[in-house]
Design a protein around this motif. Structure first.
Motif, PDB file in Angstrom:
ATOM      1  N   GLN A  41       0.834  -1.192   0.000  1.00 45.04           N
ATOM      2  CA  GLN A  41       0.000   0.000   0.000  1.00 45.04           C
ATOM      3  C   GLN A  41       0.877   1.254   0.000  1.00 45.04           C
ATOM      4  OE1 GLN A  41       0.610  -2.040   2.515  1.00 45.04           O
ATOM      5  NE2 GLN A  41      -0.070  -1.270   4.514  1.00 45.04           N
ATOM      6  N   ARG A  42       0.315   2.369  -0.434  1.00 49.62           N
ATOM      7  CA  ARG A  42       1.078   3.609  -0.577  1.00 49.62           C
ATOM      8  C   ARG A  42       1.758   4.046   0.725  1.00 49.62           C
ATOM      9  NH1 ARG A  42      -0.496   7.160  -5.072  1.00 49.62           N
ATOM     10  NH2 ARG A  42      -2.034   6.099  -6.372  1.00 49.62           N
ATOM     11  N   THR A  80      -2.825   0.362  -4.044  1.00 49.62           N
ATOM     12  CA  THR A  80      -1.714  -0.519  -4.403  1.00 49.62           C
ATOM     13  C   THR A  80      -1.189  -0.290  -5.818  1.00 49.62           C
ATOM     14  OG1 THR A  80      -3.308  -2.221  -5.089  1.00 49.62           O
ATOM     15  CG2 THR A  80      -2.457  -2.344  -2.825  1.00 49.62           C
ATOM     16  N   ASP A  81      -1.854   0.536  -6.585  1.00 43.87           N
ATOM     17  CA  ASP A  81      -1.442   0.823  -7.962  1.00 43.87           C
ATOM     18  C   ASP A  81      -1.232   2.326  -8.106  1.00 43.87           C
ATOM     19  OD1 ASP A  81      -1.144   1.213 -10.693  1.00 43.87           O
ATOM     20  OD2 ASP A  81      -2.731  -0.185 -11.254  1.00 43.87           O
ATOM     21  N   THR A  82       0.021   2.723  -8.262  1.00 42.91           N
ATOM     22  CA  THR A  82       0.333   4.158  -8.323  1.00 42.91           C
ATOM     23  C   THR A  82      -0.138   4.802  -9.626  1.00 42.91           C
ATOM     24  OG1 THR A  82       2.562   3.610  -9.144  1.00 42.91           O
ATOM     25  CG2 THR A  82       2.303   3.978  -6.768  1.00 42.91           C
ATOM     26  N   ASN A  83      -0.592   3.998 -10.572  1.00 37.80           N
ATOM     27  CA  ASN A  83      -1.142   4.553 -11.816  1.00 37.80           C
ATOM     28  C   ASN A  83      -2.592   5.013 -11.636  1.00 37.80           C
ATOM     29  OD1 ASN A  83       1.165   4.084 -13.513  1.00 37.80           O
ATOM     30  ND2 ASN A  83       0.655   1.896 -13.464  1.00 37.80           N
ATOM     31  N   ASP A  85      -5.042   7.297  -9.375  1.00 35.22           N
ATOM     32  CA  ASP A  85      -4.995   8.393  -8.404  1.00 35.22           C
ATOM     33  C   ASP A  85      -5.939   8.149  -7.237  1.00 35.22           C
ATOM     34  OD1 ASP A  85      -3.156   9.825  -9.916  1.00 35.22           O
ATOM     35  OD2 ASP A  85      -4.711  10.883 -11.042  1.00 35.22           O
ATOM     36  N   LYS A 193      -2.721   8.724   1.168  1.00 34.78           N
ATOM     37  CA  LYS A 193      -1.771   9.295   0.219  1.00 34.78           C
ATOM     38  C   LYS A 193      -0.382   9.549   0.779  1.00 34.78           C
ATOM     39  CE  LYS A 193      -3.031  12.828  -2.290  1.00 34.78           C
ATOM     40  NZ  LYS A 193      -2.698  12.421  -3.673  1.00 34.78           N
TER      41      LYS A 193
END
Length: 224
Positions: A41-42, A80-83, A85, A193
C-alpha cells in the motif's frame, strides 16, 4: 486452579479503527496477539511504524508482520497501484477506487491460521459498515460468513469468533470511545496518500476529520 488465558488475535493496520478494537479487546481481558500486513500500500512504511508504536503502547510483545506483495501485482486499487490516483474530491457513493479486491477476506484467512496456532479464541477486526467508504468486505454479513468458513476449515476443537466491535458505529462514536479508553490516537494513521503529514482530502482523512469534528474533539495528528 490455573485459569486459562484468553487470547485475541487483533488485525492492526496502524489506523484508528483497528487500534480502538485492540484496546477494547484488552479491556475485556484478552491477551493480545497483534497481526499487521504489508501489502504494498502507498503508506506501508508509515502504517508499519504506527503498528509497532501502538503495540509498544499496549505492551504487546507477540507480533506478526506478513508481507503480501501480490496485491501490487493484482492492482485494481488506488492504494496498491500508483497509476490510479487516490480521489480527493470528497466522499462518493458506491465502491471507491481505493477498495482492494477481497483484502479483508485474505487477511482473515491468514489470521485464522495464526489464531489456530496461537490457540486464540477470537480474531478482532476493526471493520465499520455504517460509516465507511462503501467497501463490501466490511459488511457484517461477510465477516459472519468468514467466521463460519474458518471454523469449518480448522480443527474440530478450534472455535474462533470474529469480533467486530465497531461495525455499527459512526466515526464520531469511534472517536469518543477511543478517547474514553485513552487509546493512543496520536500514534494512528488514516491517510491513503501521504506518510509525513496527512493529506486531509482523501476519503479516509475526510471521514476521520469529520468524526473528530462531530465528536467535538481535536485530531492529534498533523495535516497538510
Amino acid at each position: 486452579m490455573i485459569t486459562k488465558k484468553k487470547i485475541a488475535l487483533c488485525i492492526m493496520s496502524g489506523g484508528m479503527d483497528s487500534t480502538l478494537s485492540a484496546y477494547m479487546m484488552k479491556k475485556r481481558g484478552y491477551e493480545i496477539v497483534a497481526l499487521h500486513f504489508n501489502y504494498e500500500q502507498r503508506t506501508q512504511k508509515k502504517e508499519l511504524e504506527c503498528f509497532h508504536a501502538i503495540c509498544d503502547e499496549l505492551k504487546v510483545s507477540n507480533r506478526y508482520v506478513l508481507d503480501l506483495d501480490f496485491f501490487a501485482q493484482i492492482g485494481a486499487s488506488a492504494l496498491t497501484d500508483t497509476n490510479i490516483d487516490v480521489p480527493t474530491g470528497g466522499l462518493e457513493e458506491g465502491i471507491p477506487v481505493t477498495y482492494v479486491p477481497f483484502r479483508n477476506g485474505i487477511f482473515l484467512s491468514m489470521a485464522a491460521a495464526i489464531a489456530e496456532k496461537e490457540g486464540a479464541e477470537a480474531i478482532a477486526i476493526g471493520v465499520v459498515e455504517e460509516d465507511s467508504s462503501g467497501y463490501p468486505d466490511c459488511r457484517e454479513s461477510f465477516i459472519e460468513s468468514m467466521q463460519q468458513s474458518i471454523n469449518l476449515g480448522t480443527k474440530d476443537e478450534t472455535n474462533i469468533v470474529i469480533e467486530m466491535p465497531l461495525v455499527h458505529l459512526k466515526k464520531s462514536q469511534i472517536v469518543k470511545q477511543a478517547l474514553e479508553l485513552e487509546a493512543a490516537l496520536h500514534l494512528t494513521w488514516s491517510c491513503y496518500k501521504s506518510e509525513d503529514k496527512a493529506c486531509g482530502v482523501c476519503d479516509s482523512c475526510r471521514l476521520r476529520l469529520r468524526g473528530f469534528e462531530e465528536a467535538g474533539a481535536e485530531d492529534p495528528i498533523e495535516y497538510r
